[in-house]
Design a protein around this motif. Sequence first.
Motif, PDB file in Angstrom:
ATOM      1  N   GLY A 117      47.998   2.299 -45.833  1.00 20.80           N
ATOM      2  CA  GLY A 117      48.797   2.433 -44.624  1.00 20.80           C
ATOM      3  C   GLY A 117      48.691   3.766 -43.908  1.00 20.80           C
ATOM      4  N   PHE A 118      48.151   4.797 -44.552  1.00 25.58           N
ATOM      5  CA  PHE A 118      48.162   6.145 -43.978  1.00 25.58           C
ATOM      6  C   PHE A 118      47.436   6.181 -42.638  1.00 25.58           C
ATOM      7  CE2 PHE A 118      46.601  10.386 -43.225  1.00 25.58           C
ATOM      8  CZ  PHE A 118      47.637  11.218 -43.634  1.00 25.58           C
ATOM      9  N   SER A 119      46.157   5.787 -42.637  1.00 22.15           N
ATOM     10  CA  SER A 119      45.371   5.837 -41.397  1.00 22.15           C
ATOM     11  C   SER A 119      45.840   4.798 -40.388  1.00 22.15           C
ATOM     12  CB  SER A 119      43.889   5.647 -41.706  1.00 22.15           C
ATOM     13  OG  SER A 119      43.378   6.764 -42.404  1.00 22.15           O
ATOM     14  N   ALA A 120      46.440   3.711 -40.879  1.00 22.88           N
ATOM     15  CA  ALA A 120      46.980   2.700 -39.966  1.00 22.88           C
ATOM     16  C   ALA A 120      48.083   3.305 -39.094  1.00 22.88           C
ATOM     17  CB  ALA A 120      47.515   1.516 -40.764  1.00 22.88           C
ATOM     18  N   GLN A 121      48.998   4.028 -39.736  1.00 19.50           N
ATOM     19  CA  GLN A 121      50.073   4.671 -38.976  1.00 19.50           C
ATOM     20  C   GLN A 121      49.534   5.737 -38.038  1.00 19.50           C
ATOM     21  OE1 GLN A 121      52.511   5.462 -42.664  1.00 19.50           O
ATOM     22  NE2 GLN A 121      54.165   4.877 -41.288  1.00 19.50           N
ATOM     23  N   LEU A 122      48.584   6.533 -38.524  1.00 20.20           N
ATOM     24  CA  LEU A 122      48.029   7.601 -37.705  1.00 20.20           C
ATOM     25  C   LEU A 122      47.290   7.028 -36.500  1.00 20.20           C
ATOM     26  CD1 LEU A 122      47.492  10.621 -37.306  1.00 20.20           C
ATOM     27  CD2 LEU A 122      45.462  10.380 -38.766  1.00 20.20           C
ATOM     28  N   ALA A 123      46.498   5.990 -36.714  1.00 17.16           N
ATOM     29  CA  ALA A 123      45.775   5.358 -35.598  1.00 17.16           C
ATOM     30  C   ALA A 123      46.751   4.815 -34.565  1.00 17.16           C
ATOM     31  CB  ALA A 123      44.875   4.247 -36.117  1.00 17.16           C
ATOM     32  N   GLY A 124      47.844   4.221 -35.043  1.00 22.36           N
ATOM     33  CA  GLY A 124      48.844   3.712 -34.110  1.00 22.36           C
ATOM     34  C   GLY A 124      49.486   4.825 -33.308  1.00 22.36           C
ATOM     35  N   ARG A 125      49.863   5.902 -33.983  1.00 21.48           N
ATOM     36  CA  ARG A 125      50.522   7.018 -33.296  1.00 21.48           C
ATOM     37  C   ARG A 125      49.617   7.661 -32.255  1.00 21.48           C
ATOM     38  NH1 ARG A 125      50.615  12.352 -34.188  1.00 21.48           N
ATOM     39  NH2 ARG A 125      49.599  12.249 -36.236  1.00 21.48           N
ATOM     40  N   LEU A 126      48.295   7.725 -32.554  1.00 22.49           N
ATOM     41  CA  LEU A 126      47.347   8.352 -31.630  1.00 22.49           C
ATOM     42  C   LEU A 126      46.819   7.373 -30.580  1.00 22.49           C
ATOM     43  CD1 LEU A 126      45.247  10.500 -34.154  1.00 22.49           C
ATOM     44  CD2 LEU A 126      47.102  11.257 -32.650  1.00 22.49           C
ATOM     45  N   GLY A 127      47.136   6.096 -30.741  1.00 23.65           N
ATOM     46  CA  GLY A 127      46.641   5.109 -29.781  1.00 23.65           C
ATOM     47  C   GLY A 127      45.145   4.884 -29.885  1.00 23.65           C
ATOM     48  N   LEU A 128      44.630   4.908 -31.128  1.00 21.94           N
ATOM     49  CA  LEU A 128      43.199   4.730 -31.369  1.00 21.94           C
ATOM     50  C   LEU A 128      42.933   3.362 -31.990  1.00 21.94           C
ATOM     51  CD1 LEU A 128      42.282   8.216 -32.898  1.00 21.94           C
ATOM     52  CD2 LEU A 128      41.830   7.415 -30.566  1.00 21.94           C
ATOM     53  N   PRO A 129      41.723   2.835 -31.858  1.00 22.09           N
ATOM     54  CA  PRO A 129      41.387   1.596 -32.564  1.00 22.09           C
ATOM     55  C   PRO A 129      41.365   1.832 -34.073  1.00 22.09           C
ATOM     56  CG  PRO A 129      39.440   2.510 -31.497  1.00 22.09           C
ATOM     57  CD  PRO A 129      40.602   3.326 -31.034  1.00 22.09           C
ATOM     58  N   PHE A 130      41.678   0.769 -34.823  1.00 26.68           N
ATOM     59  CA  PHE A 130      41.813   0.885 -36.276  1.00 26.68           C
ATOM     60  C   PHE A 130      40.969  -0.177 -36.961  1.00 26.68           C
ATOM     61  CE2 PHE A 130      44.359  -0.434 -40.117  1.00 26.68           C
ATOM     62  CZ  PHE A 130      44.038   0.662 -40.896  1.00 26.68           C
ATOM     63  N   SER A 131      40.272   0.227 -38.008  1.00 26.96           N
ATOM     64  CA  SER A 131      39.466  -0.712 -38.790  1.00 26.96           C
ATOM     65  C   SER A 131      39.937  -0.678 -40.239  1.00 26.96           C
ATOM     66  CB  SER A 131      37.983  -0.348 -38.706  1.00 26.96           C
ATOM     67  OG  SER A 131      37.197  -1.273 -39.438  1.00 26.96           O
ATOM     68  N   PHE A 132      40.288  -1.844 -40.776  1.00 29.77           N
ATOM     69  CA  PHE A 132      40.802  -1.903 -42.137  1.00 29.77           C
ATOM     70  C   PHE A 132      39.760  -2.480 -43.091  1.00 29.77           C
ATOM     71  CE2 PHE A 132      42.968  -3.619 -45.801  1.00 29.77           C
ATOM     72  CZ  PHE A 132      43.772  -2.540 -46.160  1.00 29.77           C
ATOM     73  N   ALA A 133      39.656  -1.860 -44.274  1.00 31.23           N
ATOM     74  CA  ALA A 133      38.631  -2.220 -45.256  1.00 31.23           C
ATOM     75  C   ALA A 133      39.082  -3.387 -46.133  1.00 31.23           C
ATOM     76  CB  ALA A 133      38.285  -1.011 -46.114  1.00 31.23           C
ATOM     77  N   SER A 134      39.287  -4.528 -45.511  1.00 36.13           N
ATOM     78  CA  SER A 134      39.720  -5.695 -46.273  1.00 36.13           C
ATOM     79  C   SER A 134      38.647  -6.181 -47.232  1.00 36.13           C
ATOM     80  CB  SER A 134      40.103  -6.829 -45.307  1.00 36.13           C
ATOM     81  OG  SER A 134      40.669  -7.911 -45.997  1.00 36.13           O
ATOM     82  N   HIS A 135      37.401  -5.773 -46.999  1.00 34.26           N
ATOM     83  CA  HIS A 135      36.313  -6.233 -47.867  1.00 34.26           C
ATOM     84  C   HIS A 135      36.421  -5.670 -49.279  1.00 34.26           C
ATOM     85  CE1 HIS A 135      35.073  -2.492 -46.015  1.00 34.26           C
ATOM     86  NE2 HIS A 135      34.059  -2.369 -46.839  1.00 34.26           N
ATOM     87  N   PHE A 136      37.189  -4.589 -49.474  1.00 32.24           N
ATOM     88  CA  PHE A 136      37.419  -4.136 -50.843  1.00 32.24           C
ATOM     89  C   PHE A 136      38.881  -3.827 -51.135  1.00 32.24           C
ATOM     90  CE2 PHE A 136      36.279  -0.075 -48.732  1.00 32.24           C
ATOM     91  CZ  PHE A 136      37.360   0.731 -49.112  1.00 32.24           C
ATOM     92  N   SER A 137      39.769  -4.022 -50.170  1.00 33.57           N
ATOM     93  CA  SER A 137      41.197  -3.796 -50.392  1.00 33.57           C
ATOM     94  C   SER A 137      42.014  -4.915 -49.744  1.00 33.57           C
ATOM     95  CB  SER A 137      41.600  -2.435 -49.813  1.00 33.57           C
ATOM     96  OG  SER A 137      42.934  -2.129 -50.141  1.00 33.57           O
ATOM     97  N   PRO A 138      41.765  -6.173 -50.133  1.00 37.16           N
ATOM     98  CA  PRO A 138      42.367  -7.303 -49.423  1.00 37.16           C
ATOM     99  C   PRO A 138      43.886  -7.366 -49.522  1.00 37.16           C
ATOM    100  CG  PRO A 138      41.295  -8.057 -51.438  1.00 37.16           C
ATOM    101  CD  PRO A 138      40.883  -6.628 -51.238  1.00 37.16           C
ATOM    102  N   ASN A 139      44.456  -6.889 -50.627  1.00 38.37           N
ATOM    103  CA  ASN A 139      45.898  -7.030 -50.811  1.00 38.37           C
ATOM    104  C   ASN A 139      46.706  -6.152 -49.865  1.00 38.37           C
ATOM    105  OD1 ASN A 139      45.463  -8.869 -52.879  1.00 38.37           O
ATOM    106  ND2 ASN A 139      45.464  -7.301 -54.464  1.00 38.37           N
ATOM    107  N   ASN A 140      46.083  -5.131 -49.298  1.00 38.20           N
ATOM    108  CA  ASN A 140      46.799  -4.229 -48.391  1.00 38.20           C
ATOM    109  C   ASN A 140      46.599  -4.578 -46.914  1.00 38.20           C
ATOM    110  OD1 ASN A 140      47.711  -2.636 -50.546  1.00 38.20           O
ATOM    111  ND2 ASN A 140      45.848  -1.406 -50.540  1.00 38.20           N
ATOM    112  N   THR A 141      45.812  -5.606 -46.639  1.00 37.37           N
ATOM    113  CA  THR A 141      45.380  -5.868 -45.264  1.00 37.37           C
ATOM    114  C   THR A 141      46.540  -6.108 -44.307  1.00 37.37           C
ATOM    115  OG1 THR A 141      43.316  -6.827 -46.080  1.00 37.37           O
ATOM    116  CG2 THR A 141      43.922  -7.310 -43.799  1.00 37.37           C
ATOM    117  N   LEU A 142      47.363  -7.093 -44.607  1.00 42.65           N
ATOM    118  CA  LEU A 142      48.391  -7.500 -43.643  1.00 42.65           C
ATOM    119  C   LEU A 142      49.441  -6.408 -43.465  1.00 42.65           C
ATOM    120  CD1 LEU A 142      48.875 -11.271 -44.536  1.00 42.65           C
ATOM    121  CD2 LEU A 142      47.328 -10.204 -42.870  1.00 42.65           C
ATOM    122  N   GLY A 143      49.784  -5.711 -44.532  1.00 42.63           N
ATOM    123  CA  GLY A 143      50.748  -4.627 -44.419  1.00 42.63           C
ATOM    124  C   GLY A 143      50.242  -3.493 -43.546  1.00 42.63           C
ATOM    125  N   ALA A 144      48.956  -3.142 -43.722  1.00 44.89           N
ATOM    126  CA  ALA A 144      48.377  -2.053 -42.927  1.00 44.89           C
ATOM    127  C   ALA A 144      48.274  -2.442 -41.459  1.00 44.89           C
ATOM    128  CB  ALA A 144      47.007  -1.679 -43.477  1.00 44.89           C
TER     129      ALA A 144
END
Length: 336
Positions: free
Chosen positions: A179-206
């Motif tokens: 969730g760390f970079s997810a929050q930071l990307a949101g705060r900065l208004g930047l596009p975000f890419s999540f590594a679901s290919h190796f961290s699937p359990n965190n995908t929806l929360g992030a």
Amino acid sequence: MTNKKLQDIKYSVLDLAAVKEGGNAAESFQNSADLAQHVEQWGYTRYWMAEHHNMPAIASSATAVAISHVAHHTSTIKVGSGGIMLPNHAPLIIAEQFGTLETLFPGRIDLGLGRAPGTDQTTAYALRRHLDSNAENFPAMVDELRGYFNPELTTGIRRVRAFPGEGLDIPIWLLGSSGFSAQLAGRLGLPFSFASHFSPNNTLGALDLYRRNFEPSDTLDEPYAMVGVNVIAADTDEEAERLATSLYQQFLNIIRNTNKLLQPPVDNMDDIWMEHEKHALQQQLGASVIGGPEKVKKHLQSFLDDTQADEMIIASQIYDHEARLRSYEIVSEIVK
């Protein structure tokens, strides 16, 4: 929220520049250029390469150089990093490298940034020497890097400037597996890419964190989320399952710290893994999409239903180059 169809979003490629058993790094780079040329024709949006170090099975350690190689062999597809592990580097160096890439290939370069080391701690020490730039400094490093491209984002007088770099409009993405970079990307208004290919359990929360924390910016008016997914597609389910054993063996090598090259597929993984290792891999690779065209289409749509992603970036760790090409071709046919 209106559910998206596969035809509604973009598709991209994540290339780990795998060095396979019996091959070498030179062959890996040749295969990367060839794959990039094919996916460009098949309508993929971007081609990203990842930074890893001290890993003999991954050739893209000098990521900016590898990106330049792919960009030289293509003409329209966006090429970039998925990602540059920013704590490994001085932000000025990354600004100069990607400023150079953008100057050479105008409008085609993406800069995806991660905060993990992309390696072990001993190698991280070799990269950073004093380990002053750790993951906790990541937000400040992102601010510094963005300021080299756009001095208006900085306060006071900047005595050090990036040439080439300053004044160039290079898309910056934040990458994450939590969730760390997810929050930071949101705060900065930047596009975000999540590594679901190796961290699937965190995908929806992030993704939820990113969207809830998003603040419109000069870059984006609304959130833009890309998700990574392993896809092993073949003409039959059985062939895809067999090809996927190379991916399983790769992650097994990570668990065991054996540092083997990408292994050829096998007929039976039960001869290789222990039960607890199989369980660990199922947890880490749980979102992988493996099968023939109909199965892949069904599972990709289900994944899209869950994530409502704007884009998918596909990793396909397949030993045989022709089979890897076919996998990406099948996906391109499915999503038309």
